[in-house]
Design a protein around this motif. Structure first.
Motif, PDB file in Angstrom:
ATOM      1  N   SER A 391     -32.789   6.509 139.180  1.00 36.58           N
ATOM      2  CA  SER A 391     -32.438   7.811 138.609  1.00 36.58           C
ATOM      3  C   SER A 391     -33.474   8.877 138.907  1.00 36.58           C
ATOM      4  N   THR A 392     -34.550   8.515 139.596  1.00 33.26           N
ATOM      5  CA  THR A 392     -35.570   9.478 140.012  1.00 33.26           C
ATOM      6  C   THR A 392     -35.405   9.744 141.502  1.00 33.26           C
ATOM      7  N   VAL A 393     -35.126  10.980 141.849  1.00 36.31           N
ATOM      8  CA  VAL A 393     -34.918  11.382 143.242  1.00 36.31           C
ATOM      9  C   VAL A 393     -36.154  12.149 143.689  1.00 36.31           C
ATOM     10  N   THR A 394     -36.869  11.590 144.668  1.00 34.10           N
ATOM     11  CA  THR A 394     -38.088  12.201 145.192  1.00 34.10           C
ATOM     12  C   THR A 394     -37.899  12.467 146.676  1.00 34.10           C
ATOM     13  N   LEU A 395     -37.976  13.733 147.050  1.00 31.19           N
ATOM     14  CA  LEU A 395     -37.800  14.141 148.455  1.00 31.19           C
ATOM     15  C   LEU A 395     -39.175  14.415 149.063  1.00 31.19           C
ATOM     16  N   SER A 407     -43.489  23.381 151.345  1.00 38.77           N
ATOM     17  CA  SER A 407     -43.472  23.278 149.885  1.00 38.77           C
ATOM     18  C   SER A 407     -42.029  23.067 149.424  1.00 38.77           C
ATOM     19  N   TYR A 408     -41.905  22.545 148.212  1.00 42.50           N
ATOM     20  CA  TYR A 408     -40.593  22.179 147.669  1.00 42.50           C
ATOM     21  C   TYR A 408     -40.362  22.910 146.347  1.00 42.50           C
ATOM     22  N   GLU A 409     -39.095  23.215 146.108  1.00 37.06           N
ATOM     23  CA  GLU A 409     -38.671  23.780 144.837  1.00 37.06           C
ATOM     24  C   GLU A 409     -37.441  23.000 144.378  1.00 37.06           C
ATOM     25  N   SER A 410     -37.543  22.364 143.221  1.00 35.44           N
ATOM     26  CA  SER A 410     -36.486  21.455 142.748  1.00 35.44           C
ATOM     27  C   SER A 410     -35.565  22.180 141.775  1.00 35.44           C
ATOM     28  N   HIS A 411     -34.266  22.034 141.984  1.00 40.80           N
ATOM     29  CA  HIS A 411     -33.247  22.567 141.083  1.00 40.80           C
ATOM     30  C   HIS A 411     -32.429  21.368 140.594  1.00 40.80           C
ATOM     31  N   CYS A 412     -32.851  20.822 139.467  1.00 37.54           N
ATOM     32  CA  CYS A 412     -32.280  19.561 138.990  1.00 37.54           C
ATOM     33  C   CYS A 412     -31.067  19.759 138.095  1.00 37.54           C
ATOM     34  N   GLY A 413     -30.996  20.892 137.405  1.00 38.03           N
ATOM     35  CA  GLY A 413     -29.897  21.078 136.471  1.00 38.03           C
ATOM     36  C   GLY A 413     -28.793  21.962 136.989  1.00 38.03           C
ATOM     37  N   GLY A 414     -28.924  22.469 138.193  1.00 36.17           N
ATOM     38  CA  GLY A 414     -27.912  23.365 138.739  1.00 36.17           C
ATOM     39  C   GLY A 414     -28.589  24.471 139.525  1.00 36.17           C
ATOM     40  N   PRO A 415     -27.821  25.239 140.279  1.00 40.52           N
ATOM     41  CA  PRO A 415     -28.416  26.297 141.112  1.00 40.52           C
ATOM     42  C   PRO A 415     -29.073  27.398 140.294  1.00 40.52           C
ATOM     43  N   GLN A 424     -43.833  17.994 146.865  1.00 41.05           N
ATOM     44  CA  GLN A 424     -42.663  17.146 147.029  1.00 41.05           C
ATOM     45  C   GLN A 424     -41.602  17.610 146.044  1.00 41.05           C
ATOM     46  N   GLY A 425     -40.352  17.293 146.358  1.00 39.05           N
ATOM     47  CA  GLY A 425     -39.283  17.617 145.433  1.00 39.05           C
ATOM     48  C   GLY A 425     -38.962  16.413 144.569  1.00 39.05           C
ATOM     49  N   GLN A 426     -38.779  16.628 143.287  1.00 37.83           N
ATOM     50  CA  GLN A 426     -38.492  15.496 142.399  1.00 37.83           C
ATOM     51  C   GLN A 426     -37.606  15.936 141.245  1.00 37.83           C
ATOM     52  N   CYS A 427     -36.595  15.113 140.961  1.00 35.99           N
ATOM     53  CA  CYS A 427     -35.715  15.293 139.816  1.00 35.99           C
ATOM     54  C   CYS A 427     -35.613  13.956 139.096  1.00 35.99           C
ATOM     55  N   ASN A 428     -35.759  13.981 137.794  1.00 37.26           N
ATOM     56  CA  ASN A 428     -35.692  12.765 136.980  1.00 37.26           C
ATOM     57  C   ASN A 428     -34.376  12.728 136.208  1.00 37.26           C
ATOM     58  N   GLN A 429     -34.035  11.523 135.793  1.00 36.85           N
ATOM     59  CA  GLN A 429     -32.828  11.297 134.986  1.00 36.85           C
ATOM     60  C   GLN A 429     -31.578  11.845 135.680  1.00 36.85           C
ATOM     61  N   VAL A 430     -31.466  11.567 136.975  1.00 31.24           N
ATOM     62  CA  VAL A 430     -30.280  11.998 137.731  1.00 31.24           C
ATOM     63  C   VAL A 430     -29.155  11.002 137.491  1.00 31.24           C
ATOM     64  N   ARG A 431     -28.026  11.483 137.082  1.00 28.72           N
ATOM     65  CA  ARG A 431     -26.893  10.616 136.772  1.00 28.72           C
ATOM     66  C   ARG A 431     -26.098  10.291 138.035  1.00 28.72           C
ATOM     67  N   ILE A 432     -25.293   9.237 137.967  1.00 24.13           N
ATOM     68  CA  ILE A 432     -24.423   8.870 139.079  1.00 24.13           C
ATOM     69  C   ILE A 432     -23.403   9.987 139.302  1.00 24.13           C
ATOM     70  N   ASN A 433     -23.188  10.326 140.588  1.00 30.32           N
ATOM     71  CA  ASN A 433     -22.287  11.397 141.017  1.00 30.32           C
ATOM     72  C   ASN A 433     -22.796  12.788 140.627  1.00 30.32           C
ATOM     73  N   GLN A 434     -24.086  12.903 140.295  1.00 29.19           N
ATOM     74  CA  GLN A 434     -24.688  14.211 140.031  1.00 29.19           C
ATOM     75  C   GLN A 434     -25.382  14.719 141.293  1.00 29.19           C
ATOM     76  N   THR A 435     -25.197  15.999 141.592  1.00 26.17           N
ATOM     77  CA  THR A 435     -25.814  16.613 142.766  1.00 26.17           C
ATOM     78  C   THR A 435     -27.028  17.437 142.338  1.00 26.17           C
ATOM     79  N   VAL A 436     -28.150  17.237 143.024  1.00 26.36           N
ATOM     80  CA  VAL A 436     -29.355  18.033 142.796  1.00 26.36           C
ATOM     81  C   VAL A 436     -29.709  18.748 144.102  1.00 26.36           C
ATOM     82  N   ASN A 437     -30.398  19.869 143.978  1.00 27.99           N
ATOM     83  CA  ASN A 437     -30.718  20.700 145.138  1.00 27.99           C
ATOM     84  C   ASN A 437     -32.229  20.871 145.247  1.00 27.99           C
TER      85      ASN A 437
END
Length: 796
Positions: A391-395, A407-415, A424-437
């Motif tokens: 559930s942790t997405v690290t780019l 450099s990275y800018e993470s948009h985990c909850g929506g645009p 690095q880009g990182q989003c935590n608690q990403v759900r299945i079928n959820q898209t992060v940018n």
């Protein structure tokens, strides 16, 4: 243990101690960059001799290729300036050379919404070509969709030193339970098994032949010879094969507490063919109850050769070169795991948990779990760690290049939700079928020699984004002409500038070097009848005319276009052009340094208008009338508030004191003062000063018709608690003193009783009589002669 913790702390400090500096670029969409910026980003656009150098020097620079754009004697480097300045100096827009970076998407398969399994597309786009102008940022949006049912390969790496004997019994029954739990998440699961102990050299393992055969302390129990790393079972979906192979294992033994786990991790990451890793989510479960040896420890056993970073498994799955190579370093292990896209899960006991937590900070996409003493919770621990990691997405990107800042800018909850920029880009608690940018910003600090390829990957997942980087460092002026007539047929024309053939000189290549020796030609480069330096010392005399250098201009280079006044350290405040020492300001600006703006937005008060009606707005700042001050002229020392105007009346009317006490009725005839019994003290009350040891509060209730109603509330006097405080302090001191005396007497009494009891006990244990000392010997010796009676003389 202490030394190991210090080493880990030092490495962690090194990994996080990189200096960061935000830099703003004067271009659309200014974006801060991480790391130290190049020097050209810290200064404004400066004149340069060629178009190539111009566009590479600063992102705000442009080049004018118009013929005869520069005046007579003016340096061709003045063609390089800010776009606005060149347009203001008359350069046609079609003759401006101001290339911009661009990006081109090469491959962009749509994300697989709702698709399960290995064929899902989770990362988009897949291929991009980006052309960067040095100093100008380019942004790229990277999308990630967490798909359901992504395949998993799990390799179980276990410490088989003797202290893990109880844990092995649990692991023998692990295969089926672990597969069942993982199959609830994904249908494609494979598991494998490997074990480790330590290097088979002193002082890590006893080299006595009998101990090498049977290192366990009890001869009757099952035990195998020590080894460094043993790959037992390749990744398989057969749970019975896992339990069968693990069931054949037995514990071993070594001498010191740290184990050789780093050797095992490195080989498991490097020997991908032998382990059987697929290009899916890779998990490595590392279980141990102790710490690990790291680089340098091998010297204790006479091993000086560093780990070579290659696979060395023999046909039996044993690490055959273990006695030849030192233990790997933390950096080597982290690099190998990252390169192999393996996510380690450290399942360790409570005694070593802090060490592995520090280690996890140095290894990307790793997790640490608390293992019970007999490993009974290992299945739940693995599942919790897997859920956390997946559930942790690290780019991240590789390989890095020192000439490009990323450099990275993470948009985990929506645009609409903007994250923080980082390395690095990182989003935590990403759900299945959820898209992060993720917004990735590229910025070249200098020109690249050729194309540079980068790969971006979400750690733990197999898909990659390939980025092909180019730098824009050449001008495409479309006016290149060899032996151009404009250049007197003596040079090539390129970007509006003549490049003269050997032996030809001048701005238009109009004369030869032989002519320069004539003193008549130099006369045009001096003041009439003057003896000063040629071209005022600020240029070169070519063909009888001055060719100025730098910011100089004029027929004799007498003007310095960099000597104008500055505002806040910027020439002409950045709002004008310096010409011969004088600032020529842009529209809506004035002043000697163009520091005065024609705007008035900083002078307008939302309530009282322009400068509150008490001043004039000049240079976007209020100049107040006499008696007023403040940024908006809204304050003045003579403007009294209601509290200040009616304070004396409230004081004399309520308490008969103050400066108006003798003439209160006449001076305050317009004020009706009453005492309030229990008013609510809120923001409407004016808190003034102390009157007869009490604070004065009053409220202006009405101010209509020339009369005012004042309600005054005196503050109640506080009760005098001085006597109670003094008595309390004295009583406390006496009580503390008595307590200390009693405690001392009690401790002495207890000590005496214990000593007397001990004495009585010793007396009772004596086995001899108390009136005779068995060790005592008398100092008197008695000797008897047995024949003394027989030899007595007869009586006379």
């Amino acid at each position: 243990m202490v030394v190991l913790s210090m080493v880990l702390g030092f490495l962690l400090a090194l990994s996080t101690g990189e200096r960061q500096l935000d830099t703003k670029i004067p271009s659309p969409g200014e974006i801060p960059e991480q790391g130290d910026p190049p020097q050209f980003l810290l200064k404004s656009c400066q004149p340069t001799p060629s178009c190539k150098d111009c566009i590479s020097s600063h992102p705000s620079c442009a080049w004018c290729k118009q013929l005869n754009f520069t005046a007579s004697g003016e340096a061709e480097s003045r063609r390089c300036a800010r776009r606005e300045e060149l347009l203001g100096r008359g350069c046609p827009p079609e003759d401006l050379v101001d290339p911009r970076g661009r990006k081109e998407v090469l491959q962009d398969r749509p994300l697989s919404q709702g698709v399960r399994g290995e064929g899902a597309t989770q990362l988009a786009p897949q291929g991009v070509r980006i052309t960067l102008r040095p100093g100008e940022p380019q942004r790229l949006q990277v999308r990630f969709l967490r798909a359901a049912g992504y395949p998993v390969d799990l390799y179980y790496l276990m410490d088989l030193s003797y202290s893990m004997k109880d844990d092995l019994e649990r692991v023998r029954q692990l295969g089926h339970a672990l597969l069942v739990r993982l199959q609830n998440v994904t249908q494609s699961v494979r598991i494998g098994f490997g074990s480790f102990v330590d290097k088979t050299v002193l002082p890590f393992v006893s080299t006595v032949p009998s101990k090498l055969r049977h290192p366990c302390p009890t001869r009757m129990e099952r035990c195998q010879p020590p080894f460094s790393f043993h790959h037992v079972l390749s990744l398989t979906a057969d749970a019975e094969a896992f339990e069968r192979e693990v069931g054949r294992q037995s514990v071993s033994g070594n001498l010191d507490s740290p184990e050789g786990g780093f050797d095992a991790i490195l080989q498991a990451a490097l020997c991908q063919e032998q382990i059987g890793w697929r290009n899916v989510s890779r998990l490595l479960v590392f279980t141990s109850d102790d710490t690990f040896h790291t680089a340098g420890d091998g010297k204790l056993g006479g091993i000086f050769m560093p780990s070579d970073g290659h696979c060395h498994l023999d046909s039996n799955g044993l690490y055959s070169r273990s006695p030849d190579f030192d233990y790997p370093s933390v950096g080597q292990v982290a690099q190998a795991l990252s390169a192999a896209n393996i996510q380690p899960i450290f399942a360790v006991t409570s005694a070593t948990l802090p060490v592995y937590q520090e280690l996890s900070k140095l290894i990307p996409k790793s997790a640490v779990g608390l293992l019970s003493e007999d490993s009974s919770n290992v299945v739940q621990l693995i599942m919790d760690a897997y859920n956390s990691l997946s559930s942790t997405v690290t780019l991240k990107h590789s390989p890095p290049t020192p000439k490009v800042h990323i450099s990275y800018e993470s948009h985990c909850g929506g645009p609409e939700e903007k994250g923080e920029a980082g390395e690095q880009g990182q989003c935590n608690q990403v759900r299945i079928n959820q898209t992060v940018n993720f917004w990735v910003t590229f910025q070249a600090t200098s020109c690249l020699q050729g194309p540079h390829n980068l790969s971006f990957r979400a750690l733990g997942f197999s898909e990659e984004l390939r980025v092909e980087l180019h730098t824009l460092c050449d001008c495409d002026c479309n006016d290149t002409q060899a032996q151009a007539p404009y250049c007197s047929d003596g040079g090539d024309l390129q970007c509006g500038v003549c490049h003269c053939n050997p032996g030809r000189m001048g701005r238009l290549c109009e004369c030869s070097e032989a002519e320069l020796s004539s003193r008549d030609l130099e006369s045009g480069c001096r003041v009439p009848n003057g003896t000063g330096p040629l071209c005022s010392g600020k240029g070169q005399c070519q063909c009888g005319r001055c060719s100025c250098s730098g910011q100089s201009s004029g027929r004799l280079c007498e003007c310095d276009d960099a000597s104008c006044e500055r505002h806040e350290g910027i020439l002409c405040g950045g709002f004008g052009r310096c010409q011969c020492g004088v600032c020529h300001c842009h529209a809506n600006h004035s002043g000697r340094a163009c520091e005065c703006s024609g705007d008035i937005h900083s002078c307008i008060s939302p309530e009282d208008g322009l400068c509150s009606g008490h001043g004039q707005c000049k240079c976007n700042r209020c100049q107040c009338l006499d008696g007023y001050y403040g940024a908006l002229c809204d304050q003045c020392p003579g403007c009294k508030t209601p509290c200040e105007r009616y304070r004396d009346c409230a004081e004399c009317g309520a308490f008969g004191s103050g400066p108006l006490a003798t003439n209160c009725s006449m001076a305050c005839a317009h004020a009706n003062v009453t005492l309030a019994l229990n008013p609510i003290l809120d923001d409407g009350w004016c808190k003034e000063r102390t009157v007869d040891n009490q604070l004065l509060f009053f409220l202006v209730e009405d101010e209509v018709g020339g009369r005012v109603v004042l309600r005054v509330r005196p503050q109640e006097k506080a009760a005098d608690h001085t006597l109670a405080i003094v008595l309390g302090c004295v009583g406390g001191i006496v009580a503390v003193g008595l307590g200390l005396v009693l405690a001392y007497r009690l401790s002495v009494e207890i000590y005496d009783r214990r000593e007397y009891s001990r004495f009585e006990k010793e007396q009772q244990q004596l086995k001899w009589k108390q009136d005779n000392n068995p060790l005592y010997k008398s100092a008197i010796t008695t000797t008897i002669n047995p024949r003394f009676q027989e030899e007595q003389c007869p009586p006379l």
